[in-house]
Design a protein around this motif. Structure first.
Motif, PDB file in Angstrom:
ATOM      1  N   SER A 109       0.848  -1.196   0.000  1.00 13.83           N
ATOM      2  CA  SER A 109       0.000   0.000   0.000  1.00 13.83           C
ATOM      3  C   SER A 109       0.882   1.244   0.000  1.00 13.83           C
ATOM      4  O   SER A 109       1.870   1.329   0.729  1.00 13.83           O
ATOM      5  CB  SER A 109      -0.914   0.006   1.228  1.00 13.83           C
ATOM      6  OG  SER A 109      -1.765  -1.125   1.237  1.00 13.83           O
ATOM      7  N   THR A 110       0.521   2.195  -0.826  1.00 10.91           N
ATOM      8  CA  THR A 110       1.284   3.438  -0.899  1.00 10.91           C
ATOM      9  C   THR A 110       0.724   4.470   0.083  1.00 10.91           C
ATOM     10  O   THR A 110      -0.440   4.354   0.495  1.00 10.91           O
ATOM     11  CB  THR A 110       1.237   3.986  -2.337  1.00 10.91           C
ATOM     12  OG1 THR A 110      -0.131   4.176  -2.719  1.00 10.91           O
ATOM     13  CG2 THR A 110       1.895   3.017  -3.293  1.00 10.91           C
ATOM     14  N   PRO A 111       1.527   5.463   0.465  1.00 14.85           N
ATOM     15  CA  PRO A 111       2.872   5.742  -0.010  1.00 14.85           C
ATOM     16  C   PRO A 111       3.907   4.778   0.582  1.00 14.85           C
ATOM     17  O   PRO A 111       3.737   4.276   1.683  1.00 14.85           O
ATOM     18  CB  PRO A 111       3.131   7.175   0.459  1.00 14.85           C
ATOM     19  CG  PRO A 111       2.277   7.313   1.676  1.00 14.85           C
ATOM     20  CD  PRO A 111       1.043   6.504   1.400  1.00 14.85           C
ATOM     21  N   ILE A 112       4.961   4.545  -0.179  1.00 16.10           N
ATOM     22  CA  ILE A 112       6.069   3.704   0.246  1.00 16.10           C
ATOM     23  C   ILE A 112       7.316   4.570   0.381  1.00 16.10           C
ATOM     24  O   ILE A 112       7.604   5.391  -0.496  1.00 16.10           O
ATOM     25  CB  ILE A 112       6.320   2.560  -0.756  1.00 16.10           C
ATOM     26  CG1 ILE A 112       5.102   1.629  -0.812  1.00 16.10           C
ATOM     27  CG2 ILE A 112       7.571   1.766  -0.376  1.00 16.10           C
ATOM     28  CD1 ILE A 112       5.222   0.522  -1.845  1.00 16.10           C
ATOM     29  N   ALA A 113       8.022   4.406   1.490  1.00 14.25           N
ATOM     30  CA  ALA A 113       9.274   5.140   1.706  1.00 14.25           C
ATOM     31  C   ALA A 113      10.444   4.294   1.217  1.00 14.25           C
ATOM     32  O   ALA A 113      10.590   3.144   1.625  1.00 14.25           O
ATOM     33  CB  ALA A 113       9.444   5.472   3.189  1.00 14.25           C
ATOM     34  N   TYR A 114      11.250   4.857   0.325  1.00 16.02           N
ATOM     35  CA  TYR A 114      12.434   4.184  -0.223  1.00 16.02           C
ATOM     36  C   TYR A 114      13.684   4.850   0.346  1.00 16.02           C
ATOM     37  O   TYR A 114      13.796   6.082   0.333  1.00 16.02           O
ATOM     38  CB  TYR A 114      12.471   4.278  -1.744  1.00 16.02           C
ATOM     39  CG  TYR A 114      11.336   3.573  -2.454  1.00 16.02           C
ATOM     40  CD1 TYR A 114      11.501   2.293  -2.967  1.00 16.02           C
ATOM     41  CD2 TYR A 114      10.102   4.205  -2.639  1.00 16.02           C
ATOM     42  CE1 TYR A 114      10.467   1.645  -3.634  1.00 16.02           C
ATOM     43  CE2 TYR A 114       9.065   3.567  -3.299  1.00 16.02           C
ATOM     44  CZ  TYR A 114       9.255   2.290  -3.792  1.00 16.02           C
ATOM     45  OH  TYR A 114       8.229   1.655  -4.448  1.00 16.02           O
ATOM     46  N   THR A 115      14.613   4.035   0.824  1.00 15.72           N
ATOM     47  CA  THR A 115      15.907   4.541   1.279  1.00 15.72           C
ATOM     48  C   THR A 115      17.011   3.741   0.605  1.00 15.72           C
ATOM     49  O   THR A 115      17.044   2.512   0.695  1.00 15.72           O
ATOM     50  CB  THR A 115      16.056   4.430   2.810  1.00 15.72           C
ATOM     51  OG1 THR A 115      15.003   5.159   3.456  1.00 15.72           O
ATOM     52  CG2 THR A 115      17.403   4.981   3.273  1.00 15.72           C
TER      53      THR A 115
END
Length: 224
Positions: free
Chosen positions: A176-182
């Motif tokens: 499920s969005t939003p997704i945090a990318y690091t």
């Protein structure tokens, strides 16, 4: 709905006023005139009391309950999911002998192995019908969203790039969005952080040099 009317009667203006108050109470059931169906009542508490729904959680014992009354016609309460009929094996019906009779239909939300899946998200609707005349009334609708925890599906494999060229490293996700990318390097440096409304993100190495010969890791998370 309750409708209240007030009537006032009076004598000519040269006399003292005489006032008569008349209160009319109109009781409306959920069933209208003959052959006209109203929107049925939909009990959603077994679902809405357990929000958020997350993929993999148990759906056992959870039901949607729809009810409607009729004093003149035999009713049927039909269930649909995203516009398609629900299998009758998931539906139970009973009639409570009240004046007027009350029709109650329960939709069992347990499917497959008894857990919620993302494809269970959608519109669940209960529509009252009169089979004898094929009359359909307005549906009561509940939209269910099954949230999904963030998962990495694919990451660009280690690859060679010529000095001075660019390289895009892609991280494909599910959830499920939003997704945090690091994005981090094997040296421990964070080279990119972003919250995204889509299920993939890319980190671009521009004008590659020997200093870019490192390992790159994509980490993701969402609210679930």
């Amino acid at each position: 709905a309750d409708v209240m009317a007030k009537a006032r009667a009076s004598s000519p203006s040269r006399h003292s006023w005489s006032v008569l108050h008349l209160f009319i109470l109109v009781l409306c059931s959920s069933y209208g005139a003959h052959g006209q169906l109203q929107m049925p009542q939909l009990d959603t508490r077994q679902v809405t009391n357990n929000l958020p729904i997350i993929e993999g959680q148990s759906s056992g014992g959870q039901s949607l309950i729809c009810q409607e009354s009729s004093s003149t016609d035999v009713l049927s309460l039909e269930w649909s999911f995203n516009g398609l009929p629900v299998p009758l094996s998931r539906v139970s019906v009973r009639v409570v002998d009240l004046p007027p009779p009350l029709y109650i239909s329960s939709l069992n939300l347990t499917q497959r192995d008894g857990t919620w899946l993302e494809e269970d998200s959608g519109e669940y609707a209960c529509t009252p019908t009169i089979p004898a005349t094929n009359t359909r009334g307005p549906a009561s609708v509940l939209n269910i969203v099954v949230e999904v925890r963030a998962q990495i599906l694919n990451l660009t494999e280690p690859t060679d790039v010529e000095l001075g060229n660019d390289l895009a490293v892609l991280c494909e996700a599910r959830g499920s969005t939003p997704i945090a990318y690091t994005w981090t390097t094997s040296a421990g440096d964070i080279v990119r952080q972003v919250n995204s409304s889509i299920t993939n993100d890319s980190f671009v190495i521009e004008n590659a040099s020997r200093n870019d010969t490192l390992g790159y890791t994509c980490s993701i998370s969402n609210a679930f």
